[in-house]
Design a protein around this motif. Structure first.
Motif, PDB file in Angstrom:
ATOM      1  N   GLY A 133       0.549  -1.429  -0.106  1.00 45.51           N
ATOM      2  CA  GLY A 133       0.339  -0.081  -0.041  1.00 45.51           C
ATOM      3  C   GLY A 133       0.820   1.212  -0.018  1.00 45.51           C
ATOM      4  O   GLY A 133       0.775   2.257   0.248  1.00 45.51           O
ATOM      5  N   VAL A 134       1.948   1.460  -1.103  1.00 44.32           N
ATOM      6  CA  VAL A 134       2.800   2.632  -0.696  1.00 44.32           C
ATOM      7  C   VAL A 134       2.218   4.025  -1.109  1.00 44.32           C
ATOM      8  O   VAL A 134       2.552   4.690  -0.758  1.00 44.32           O
ATOM      9  N   THR A 135       2.015   3.704  -1.993  1.00 45.40           N
ATOM     10  CA  THR A 135       0.835   4.291  -3.392  1.00 45.40           C
ATOM     11  C   THR A 135      -0.552   4.552  -2.165  1.00 45.40           C
ATOM     12  O   THR A 135      -0.989   5.816  -2.371  1.00 45.40           O
ATOM     13  N   ASP A 136      -1.457   3.605  -1.623  1.00 44.15           N
ATOM     14  CA  ASP A 136      -2.890   4.558  -0.605  1.00 44.15           C
ATOM     15  C   ASP A 136      -1.856   5.295   0.196  1.00 44.15           C
ATOM     16  O   ASP A 136      -2.591   6.726   0.256  1.00 44.15           O
ATOM     17  N   ARG A 137      -0.892   5.314   0.976  1.00 49.60           N
ATOM     18  CA  ARG A 137      -0.676   5.802   1.813  1.00 49.60           C
ATOM     19  C   ARG A 137      -0.288   7.690   1.027  1.00 49.60           C
ATOM     20  O   ARG A 137       0.009   8.971   2.263  1.00 49.60           O
ATOM     21  N   LEU A 139      -0.925   8.790  -0.839  1.00 54.41           N
ATOM     22  CA  LEU A 139      -2.743   9.794  -0.912  1.00 54.41           C
ATOM     23  C   LEU A 139      -2.719  10.005   0.821  1.00 54.41           C
ATOM     24  O   LEU A 139      -2.959  11.127   0.702  1.00 54.41           O
ATOM     25  N   GLU A 140      -2.837   9.205   1.189  1.00 55.11           N
ATOM     26  CA  GLU A 140      -3.161   9.460   2.255  1.00 55.11           C
ATOM     27  C   GLU A 140      -2.285  11.171   2.766  1.00 55.11           C
ATOM     28  O   GLU A 140      -2.576  11.716   3.515  1.00 55.11           O
ATOM     29  N   ALA A 141      -0.959  11.329   3.233  1.00 50.66           N
ATOM     30  CA  ALA A 141      -0.361  11.884   3.013  1.00 50.66           C
ATOM     31  C   ALA A 141      -0.013  13.426   1.945  1.00 50.66           C
ATOM     32  O   ALA A 141      -0.221  13.914   3.000  1.00 50.66           O
ATOM     33  N   MET A 142      -1.288  13.219   1.164  1.00 59.93           N
ATOM     34  CA  MET A 142      -0.893  14.413   0.706  1.00 59.93           C
ATOM     35  C   MET A 142      -2.180  14.796   1.098  1.00 59.93           C
ATOM     36  O   MET A 142      -2.792  16.177   0.852  1.00 59.93           O
ATOM     37  N   GLU A 143      -3.403  13.575   1.353  1.00 59.78           N
ATOM     38  CA  GLU A 143      -4.605  14.458   2.159  1.00 59.78           C
ATOM     39  C   GLU A 143      -4.678  15.316   3.064  1.00 59.78           C
ATOM     40  O   GLU A 143      -4.787  16.249   3.258  1.00 59.78           O
ATOM     41  N   ALA A 144      -3.363  14.431   3.852  1.00 60.05           N
ATOM     42  CA  ALA A 144      -2.989  15.172   5.114  1.00 60.05           C
ATOM     43  C   ALA A 144      -2.266  17.301   4.716  1.00 60.05           C
ATOM     44  O   ALA A 144      -2.714  17.873   6.579  1.00 60.05           O
ATOM     45  N   LEU A 145      -1.869  17.285   3.809  1.00 60.65           N
ATOM     46  CA  LEU A 145      -1.610  18.682   3.977  1.00 60.65           C
ATOM     47  C   LEU A 145      -2.596  19.562   2.460  1.00 60.65           C
ATOM     48  O   LEU A 145      -2.291  20.849   2.685  1.00 60.65           O
ATOM     49  N   ARG A 205      -4.192  -0.200  -8.584  1.00 57.91           N
ATOM     50  CA  ARG A 205      -4.957   0.191  -7.075  1.00 57.91           C
ATOM     51  C   ARG A 205      -5.129   1.874  -6.807  1.00 57.91           C
ATOM     52  O   ARG A 205      -5.584   2.009  -5.789  1.00 57.91           O
ATOM     53  N   LEU A 206      -4.055   2.203  -7.786  1.00 57.56           N
ATOM     54  CA  LEU A 206      -4.186   3.937  -7.544  1.00 57.56           C
ATOM     55  C   LEU A 206      -6.488   3.933  -7.809  1.00 57.56           C
ATOM     56  O   LEU A 206      -6.563   5.016  -7.585  1.00 57.56           O
ATOM     57  N   ALA A 207      -7.412   3.660  -8.691  1.00 53.00           N
ATOM     58  CA  ALA A 207      -7.744   3.467  -9.512  1.00 53.00           C
ATOM     59  C   ALA A 207      -9.127   3.419  -7.767  1.00 53.00           C
ATOM     60  O   ALA A 207      -9.937   4.019  -8.357  1.00 53.00           O
ATOM     61  N   ALA A 208      -8.175   2.070  -7.768  1.00 49.59           N
ATOM     62  CA  ALA A 208      -9.083   1.159  -6.769  1.00 49.59           C
ATOM     63  C   ALA A 208      -9.154   2.290  -5.358  1.00 49.59           C
ATOM     64  O   ALA A 208     -10.092   2.796  -4.229  1.00 49.59           O
ATOM     65  N   ALA A 209      -8.144   3.188  -5.167  1.00 54.07           N
ATOM     66  CA  ALA A 209      -8.283   4.111  -3.698  1.00 54.07           C
ATOM     67  C   ALA A 209      -8.717   5.272  -4.375  1.00 54.07           C
ATOM     68  O   ALA A 209      -8.513   6.156  -3.712  1.00 54.07           O
TER      69      ALA A 209
END
Length: 253
Positions: A133-137, A139-145, A205-209
């Motif tokens: 899940g490195v790509t999922d994480r 995305l989460e880190a970007m959302e935190a910004l 994985r990116l599309a599913a996220a």
């Protein structure tokens, strides 16, 4: 002159996927080798990193991590020295003048951008990082910004292609155990082996996220020795080492 590949999905953001063309390294590492973990001459590596940086965002500060095939992400707010790189496999930032870099030699480089929020990211998705899940994480880190997942565009750069990526049956079963639908990313190969489309898996994985715009460049690193470094190719040839190429993204004022 370096070869700088760009993605339409990231228009308006300084970015690029560089290969081995250009640079000052010689011999086994000939070209634009930026891998500090290689046995190449360190001065040549540092010069190559400067060349790569200036091809994408002159005057910026290049930031990379010590990649360990993890799903870990760091948020970058200031320059980081080469000898102080944290252990991680993805970076995100909302700061101007920082250029995020991911090194690869068959693994999948992914660049991320939410232009409206002014947030970018870069991830190194080897198979371990991808399945964990490195790509999922990222995305989460970007959302935190302050990024909005619906506005994030992603580009997948040069990586090992399915025709070059032979894996054992038990490797494929690991992905199928995680999700039976992952079978579609493996084609039959010689007995006891299959051919893995890791680029398609990462795109999935990116599309599913929830990423609505994903662009894959479709460049196979292993089959193009004049353009890209490749760990798999170096193993097949029995070479003593291999170079790394870099993928870059940043924010300009």
């Amino acid at each position: 002159m370096v070869e700088l590949l760009k993605a339409r999905a990231l228009d308006g953001v300084p970015h690029g996927f560089l290969g081995r063309i250009g640079g000052v390294s010689t011999g086994l590492y000939a070209g634009l080798n930026v891998g500090l973990g290689s046995d190449d001459d360190r001065d040549a590596i540092l010069r190559n990193r400067d060349i790569a940086r200036n091809a994408v965002l002159p005057g910026s500060m290049l930031v990379t991590v010590r990649q360990v095939h993890s799903p870990d992400v760091v948020t970058v707010t200031a320059p980081v020295g080469e000898d102080e790189r944290p252990a991680a496999d993805a970076l995100v930032t909302d700061r101007l003048g920082l250029l995020l870099g991911i090194l690869t030699a068959d693994c999948v480089p992914v660049l991320f951008a939410d232009i409206s929020a002014g947030v970018v990211g870069a991830a190194h998705a080897g198979w371990k990082g991808a399945i964990n899940g490195v790509t999922d994480r990222t995305l989460e880190a970007m959302e935190a910004l302050g990024a909005d997942r619906a506005n994030i565009a992603c580009a997948i750069g040069p990586c090992i292609g399915r025709a070059s990526y032979e894996v054992r049956e038990d490797f494929a079963l690991r992905f199928e155990d995680a999700d039976p639908d992952n079978e579609r990313f493996f084609l039959a190969g010689r007995e006891g082996h299959r051919m893995f489309d890791i680029e398609a898996y990462v795109a999935h994985r990116l599309a599913a996220a929830g990423v609505q715009r994903v662009e894959a460049l479709g460049e196979d690193t292993c089959s193009q020795p004049e353009r890209f470094f490749s760990y798999r190719r170096s193993c097949l040839r029995g070479e003593e080492g291999y170079g790394r190429q870099i993928s870059l993204i940043g924010l300009s004022g």
